[in-house]
Scaffold this active site. Structure first.
Site, short mmCIF file in Angstrom:
data_model
loop_
_atom_site.label_atom_id
_atom_site.label_comp_id
_atom_site.label_asym_id
_atom_site.label_seq_id
_atom_site.Cartn_x
_atom_site.Cartn_y
_atom_site.Cartn_z
N THR A 187 0.82 -1.20 0.00
CA THR A 187 0.00 0.00 0.00
C THR A 187 0.86 1.26 0.00
O THR A 187 1.93 1.29 0.59
CB THR A 187 -0.89 -0.02 1.25
OG1 THR A 187 -1.72 -1.16 1.20
CG2 THR A 187 -1.73 1.24 1.35
N GLY A 238 -0.34 -1.86 6.09
CA GLY A 238 -0.16 -3.12 6.80
C GLY A 238 -1.35 -4.03 6.60
O GLY A 238 -1.90 -4.12 5.50
N LYS A 239 -1.75 -4.72 7.65
CA LYS A 239 -2.87 -5.67 7.57
C LYS A 239 -4.18 -4.92 7.83
O LYS A 239 -4.45 -4.50 8.95
CB LYS A 239 -2.66 -6.80 8.56
CG LYS A 239 -1.40 -7.61 8.24
CD LYS A 239 -1.20 -8.77 9.20
CE LYS A 239 0.08 -9.53 8.85
NZ LYS A 239 0.34 -10.65 9.79
#
Length: 321
Positions: A187, A238-239
């Site tokens: 991202t 991230g997640k």
């Protein structure tokens, strides 16, 4: 107070075994994107214009997980998403499920400026893109050989691969170049404050490898992956599920607003306390020009600069200048 800018190209389990030439290529790319943003701020461009411009450039780079480099869903398609926000007014726009739009971040800005809404997705967002005359291409434009290989590996391993997840080597050793970290893409985002005190944040992503069709991540969710107000601007990576559960970007601002934390204190608390280790990184700037770029993953592609001459480019805890 002067201008300040920070950007990221994704956080995760970034291998330190990445070959030197490929590492240097990533650092050079980060430096290029940073210079674009710095030049914009030096020439008095609005912070909103600067973050959009930087993220557009990141979307056009095939080695980051947004736009051209977007990873593939379980059906081998792309579903891109993006969000942009002006902190001083809290005006914002977001899009999801894009399959043909070259620069999702610019469509997100059009949603903010040309509609009474904040968020458009899938067919509605694609229709709006055509109405506005933004650049679109056939969806095959986004299907790169590296991403096809990544999806194949993820399917073979029967898993969803998040940003910078290492491909599983066969027989303990992989001859595939994807295993050395070169194609572990993530991202992208940018935050800035200009000399007029305008704060802005922009984030864009292609999601994660082998995700279910229709899954929406943190990037376009106001307060999760993207947020800005009159105190700070934040872009997370991230997640996505972990970031959404912790409302990462908004919590940084809330700790400043309600607890009186500095930007660095607030961001450190969110990254180290609110989100489990290995899940998140963020870049943020404050109304006073403070910058912070914490992460609790192995690494995060990141860069920043301020008007007083400070600059930083890094991947792991060590820094490149």
């Amino acid at each position: 107070m002067g201008w300040a800018i920070a950007l990221h190209g994704g956080a995760g389990d970034i291998s330190r075994s990445m070959p030197e030439d490929r590492r240097q290529a990533r650092v050079a790319a980060l430096r290029h994107f940073l210079n674009i943003g710095v030049n914009g701020l030096r020439t008095q461009q609005h912070a909103l214009d600067v973050v959009e411009l930087v993220v557009r450039e990141l979307e056009n780079h095939p080695n980051f997980n947004a736009g051209r480099g977007s990873v593939l869903t379980t059906k081998g398609t792309v579903e891109m998403e993006a969000c942009i926000m002006h902190g001083n007014t809290k005006r914002c726009g977001a899009v999801s499920g894009l399959t043909t739009v070259v620069n999702p971040i610019s469509l997100a800005r059009l949603v903010m400026e040309k509609t009474p809404h904040i968020y458009l997705a899938f067919d509605g967002a694609e229709d709006f893109a055509r109405e506005q005359g933004v650049e679109t291409v056939d969806s095959s434009h986004f299907i790169t050989p590296n991403n096809i290989e990544r999806l194949k590996q993820a399917k073979e391993a029967k898993r969803v691969e998040l940003d910078y997840t290492h491909p599983i080597p066969k027989n303990g050793k992989s001859e595939n170049p994807l295993a050395d970290g070169d194609s572990q893409i993530g991202t992208v985002g940018c935050v800035a404050i200009d000399n007029e005190g305008n704060l802005a944040s922009a984030t864009s992503t292609g999601g994660f490898v082998n995700k279910m069709v229709g899954r929406i991540g943190d990037t376009p969710i106001i307060g999760a992956g993207t947020y800005a107000n009159n105190l700070c601007a934040v872009s997370a990576t991230g997640k996505g599920e972990a970031i959404m559960r912790a409302t990462v970007a908004r919590d940084v601002a809330a700790l400043m607003e309600f607890k009186g934390f500095s930007l660095k204190e607030a961001a450190a608390h969110v990254v180290e306390v609110s989100v489990p280790r290995g899940n998140v990184g963020l870049v943020a700037v404050s109304a006073t020009g403070e910058i912070t770029m914490p992460f609790n993953t192995t690494g995060m592609f990141r860069a920043c600069a301020t008007e007083d001459g400070y600059s930083e480019i890094g991947i792991w805890n060590s820094k490149e200048h």
